[in-house]
Design a protein around this motif. Structure first.
Motif, short mmCIF file in Angstrom:
data_model
loop_
_atom_site.label_atom_id
_atom_site.label_comp_id
_atom_site.label_asym_id
_atom_site.label_seq_id
_atom_site.Cartn_x
_atom_site.Cartn_y
_atom_site.Cartn_z
N GLU A 134 0.76 -1.38 -0.03
CA GLU A 134 -0.03 0.09 0.08
C GLU A 134 0.94 1.24 -0.03
OE1 GLU A 134 -2.79 0.97 -0.49
OE2 GLU A 134 -4.17 -1.05 -0.04
N ASP A 139 -1.44 3.88 -5.92
CA ASP A 139 -1.80 4.15 -7.14
C ASP A 139 -0.82 4.44 -8.41
OD1 ASP A 139 -0.82 6.99 -6.86
OD2 ASP A 139 -2.05 7.45 -5.61
N ASN A 140 -1.56 4.76 -9.49
CA ASN A 140 -0.46 4.80 -10.71
C ASN A 140 -0.02 6.08 -10.74
OD1 ASN A 140 -2.60 6.49 -11.40
ND2 ASN A 140 -3.21 4.88 -13.07
N LYS A 141 0.06 7.01 -9.95
CA LYS A 141 0.54 8.41 -9.79
C LYS A 141 1.97 7.97 -9.06
CE LYS A 141 -3.30 11.28 -9.92
NZ LYS A 141 -4.31 12.07 -9.53
N ARG A 165 -5.52 -1.26 -9.82
CA ARG A 165 -5.27 0.08 -9.70
C ARG A 165 -4.78 0.95 -11.03
NH1 ARG A 165 -3.89 0.67 -3.19
NH2 ARG A 165 -5.45 -0.70 -2.37
N LYS A 166 -4.80 0.16 -12.09
CA LYS A 166 -4.19 0.78 -13.29
C LYS A 166 -2.79 0.86 -13.42
CE LYS A 166 -8.99 2.56 -14.26
NZ LYS A 166 -9.33 1.28 -15.03
#
Length: 433
Positions: A134, A139-141, A165-166
């Motif tokens: 986590e 995320d993908n950023k 989460r792409k």
């Protein structure tokens, strides 16, 4: 009354504790530094994917343990002194036992790759690994690309998790097909295609050479050994298998190999010390089973067996016919009996694949006697009890095919696919006659 101490609160250790309590009034202490309470390790991925919360993965309410007089201690064991019957914890405190069950599970493999200790490099086995994931890939950023090393079940689970989460994923698999050392080529290629359908950058025949750091000591890239390609990434997932978690047992007098060596009664070389689950290494392997099996249901069975022995009903470990199941993204997989990547001497494979490329079966059988040895299914669900009975009764492949409708789990299998499977089988049988 004896004091039974169990190291590990996974499926093996907790099953042993529950059954010892059913059979006796012995004092029971379960030790684990991972979590306060037993949880379903196989459900870790669903927490990350948002399908479940951690509390949903606990099979028992928190009050269950006190009610059943099973003491839980959150601690890591650093040393086992078998002569003194004493465990020492990392904080220096200790506990004595009359009988000891080692159920310490596994840890993910690290093969000495340069950079494997960098921030952003991790495996996926424990609750702590999930928390770390986590942080590393929220995320993908934050995580613009991940590289996964190792083509096993945990690797494909991690690929699915990240894709929800792409987060783009490059998947390095050293075999020429996914799980190619386990699955027949036709089965493995079906999974190759399915992985690609989910936009995973699958690299077959590819090994990790090195992990490169940025100026802050975090991973910035992975180098592919065969091509020297540098893949920019923010996460490297190490999923190249697991090994027994037994380092704390060195110097204890307990005989170790790859795991804790046990006999068919799950006894170690030291009296009143047993080992079960992922960390146990069978010195007398059963059939074609591996000496160490990191499988949920075998761990549960070992827990039940060792409880009987400790409570006066000495019982050998007899796991029965091999079976397992998994999920590769949208495709369910079942295996019963033995289906190896290549037929062994005197054996043959019958393979059927549906035109949609998402369903197939492979049956392994003896050529001369036509004895049914095992079956793999992808996208088709069969009844465990029926297949298990056929293996016990040593049915022929002809009998299995003639009665295939008895094994189907849901009516759609019978209506949609069975006729095609039988027709192909009859055609191939005539050709090979």
């Amino acid at each position: 009354m004896q004091h039974i101490v169990i190291i590990g609160n996974g499926i093996s250790g907790i099953t042993a504790a529950r059954h010892i309590r059913k059979l006796s009034d012995n004092k029971i202490t379960v030790i684990s530094g991972e979590t306060d309470y037993f949880f379903s390790r196989t459900a870790l991925m669903y927490i990350y994917m948002g399908h479940m919360k951690y509390e949903h993965t606990k099979p028992y309410e928190d009050w269950f343990w006190e009610k059943n007089r099973i003491e839980l201690k959150k601690a890591w064991v650093s040393k086992v002194s078998s002569e003194e019957k004493k465990l020492t914890f990392t904080d220096g405190k200790s506990i004595h036992y009359d009988q000891l069950i080692i159920a310490s599970g596994s840890k993910y493999n690290m093969f000495g790759w340069p950079g494997e200790d960098l921030k952003g490099v991790q495996g996926l086995y424990s609750k702590q690994d999930l928390v770390l994931l986590e942080e590393n890939a929220p995320d993908n950023k934050i995580c613009k690309r991940a590289v996964i090393v190792g083509g096993g079940l945990i690797g494909i689970e991690l690929a699915e998790m990240l894709s929800t989460r792409k987060i783009p994923v490059t998947f390095l698999v050293r075999e020429h097909n996914f799980w190619g050392n386990v699955l027949p080529e036709s089965d493995a290629k079906l999974i190759n295609n399915h992985i690609l359908e989910h936009h995973i950058d699958l690299r077959l025949g590819a090994n990790l050479k090195e992990i490169l750091p940025d100026k802050n000591g975090r991973v910035k890239a992975a180098i592919v050994e065969e091509t020297e390609e540098e893949i920019s990434c923010d996460l490297v997932g190490l999923t190249a298998g697991v090994t027994p978690n037994i380092d704390f047992l060195k110097g204890s007098g307990i005989e170790l190999g790859k795991g804790v060596k046990v006999n068919r009664f799950l006894e170690t070389n030291v009296k009143n010390i047993y080992a079960i689950g992922d960390c146990a290494e069978q010195q007398e392997p059963v059939d074609n089973r591996r000496p160490v099996e990191a499988v949920w249901y075998t761990g549960r069975m070992m827990g039940e067996v060792v409880a009987q022995t400790i409570c006066g009903n000495k019982m050998p470990y007899k796991p029965g016919h091999w079976f397992n199941s998994a999920k590769f993204f949208d495709i369910e997989y079942q295996t019963y009996g033995w289906v190896f990547s290549e037929p062994r001497d005197g054996e043959a494979h019958f393979h059927w694949k549906h035109e949609d490329g998402r369903k197939c079966i492979t049956i392994n059988y003896q050529k001369e006697s036509r004895k049914f040895i095992g079956i793999n299914t992808f996208g088709i669900r069969l009844k465990h009890a029926v297949i298990d009975r056929w293996l016990t009764e040593e049915k022929t492949i002809d009998e299995v095919m003639a009665n295939l409708q008895q094994a189907h789990f849901d009516p759609e299998f019978y209506k949609r696919y069975e006729k095609q499977i039988k027709e192909q089988f009859k055609t191939e049988k005539k050709i090979n006659a």
